[in-house]
Design a protein around this motif. Structure first.
Motif, PDB file in Angstrom:
ATOM      1  N   GLU A 189      41.552  45.277  43.239  1.00  0.00           N
ATOM      2  CA  GLU A 189      42.703  45.808  42.508  1.00  0.00           C
ATOM      3  C   GLU A 189      43.160  44.843  41.417  1.00  0.00           C
ATOM      4  N   LEU A 190      43.161  43.547  41.720  1.00  0.00           N
ATOM      5  CA  LEU A 190      43.519  42.562  40.696  1.00  0.00           C
ATOM      6  C   LEU A 190      42.597  42.668  39.485  1.00  0.00           C
TER       7      LEU A 190
ATOM      8  N   LYS B 188      43.191  46.179  37.599  1.00  0.00           N
ATOM      9  CA  LYS B 188      44.467  46.265  36.890  1.00  0.00           C
ATOM     10  C   LYS B 188      44.564  45.271  35.731  1.00  0.00           C
TER      11      LYS B 188
ATOM     12  N   HIS C  36      51.308  43.266  37.753  1.00  0.00           N
ATOM     13  CA  HIS C  36      50.976  44.677  37.597  1.00  0.00           C
ATOM     14  C   HIS C  36      52.023  45.646  38.111  1.00  0.00           C
TER      15      HIS C  36
ATOM     16  N   LEU D  70      49.271  40.019  41.963  1.00  0.00           N
ATOM     17  CA  LEU D  70      49.115  41.465  41.791  1.00  0.00           C
ATOM     18  C   LEU D  70      50.472  42.125  41.625  1.00  0.00           C
TER      19      LEU D  70
END
Length: 170
Positions: free
Chosen positions: A86-87, A90, A55, A51
Motif C-alpha cells: 500500500e505504501l 499510494k 496518504h 502510510l
C-alpha cells in the motif's frame, strides 16, 4: 518553489520507498514488529505512521481539502507485505496530484485541521515539501534500526536516485 522541485521530491519518495521495501523483505516478522525504541516503537509502527500521515492525512488535506481525525499511531496493517504494497502504490498518487498544480496554487495557502482539532493555515508548497521531508526522516529511522539489528541497509540519499536517472538518460 516550483512544480518541478516538488515532482523530484515525489519521485524520490517513490524511489526511496521501493528501495526500503526491498531491504525490508529480508527481515523477519519478529524484527519487523519488535519494539526497538523508535518514536512509533517498531519498523511496522513507523511504516504505519508513514502510510497514515502521507496518504490518509496529508493527501486528503491537499487533494480533497478534508481533515481526517485519526491517531498518528494507528496501525492500519499488521501484515508486512500488505503495508509495504500500500505504501508503494499510494506513493504514486503524489505525481499526478503535483503535475496538476499551477503556480497560483503553489503560492497559496493550505488550511486544515490537525488531528487535535486545531486549525492551521500554512504556505501550500512549503507544507507539501514537509510531507516528503517527513518521509525522509522516518525512513532514516528505519534504516538506522535495520543497521542496529544487523540487516543490510539501502543507500537512500537523493543523489543516488539522481545518479541513477542520469545514467539511464545517457
Amino acid at each position: 518553489m516550483s512544480n518541478q522541485n516538488l515532482l523530484i521530491m515525489a519521485q524520490y519518495n517513490i524511489w526511496a520507498t521501493a528501495r526500503l521495501t526491498q531491504s525490508l523483505q529480508l527481515i523477519t516478522s519478529e524484527d519487523f514488529h519488535r519494539d526497538i525504541g523508535l518514536f512509533f516503537n517498531s519498523i511496522a509502527g513507523t511504516l504505519n505512521h508513514l502510510l497514515l500521515g502521507e496518504h490518509y492525512l496529508w493527501f486528503s488535506r491537499f487533494k480533497e481539502g478534508t481533515s481526517p481525525t485519526i491517531a498518528l499511531d494507528t496501525i492500519l496493517h499488521s501484515d508486512k507485505n500488505t503495508l509495504l504494497n500500500e505504501l508503494n502504490l499510494k506513493s504514486q498518487n503524489w505525481i499526478d496530484f503535483i503535475q496538476q498544480l499551477d503556480d497560483e496554487r503553489l503560492k497559496g495557502q493550505l488550511t486544515y485541521r490537525r488531528v487535535n482539532g486545531e486549525q492551521l493555515t500554512l504556505p501550500f508548497a512549503a507544507t507539501l515539501m514537509h510531507v516528503f521531508n517527513h518521509g525522509t526522516h522516518h525512513r532514516g529511522q528505519i534504516t538506522a534500526a535495520l543497521t542496529m539489528m544487523g540487516y543490510p541497509c539501502p543507500e537512500l540519499d537523493l543523489v543516488y536516485m539522481l545518479a541513477e536517472q542520469a545514467r539511464t538518460q545517457s
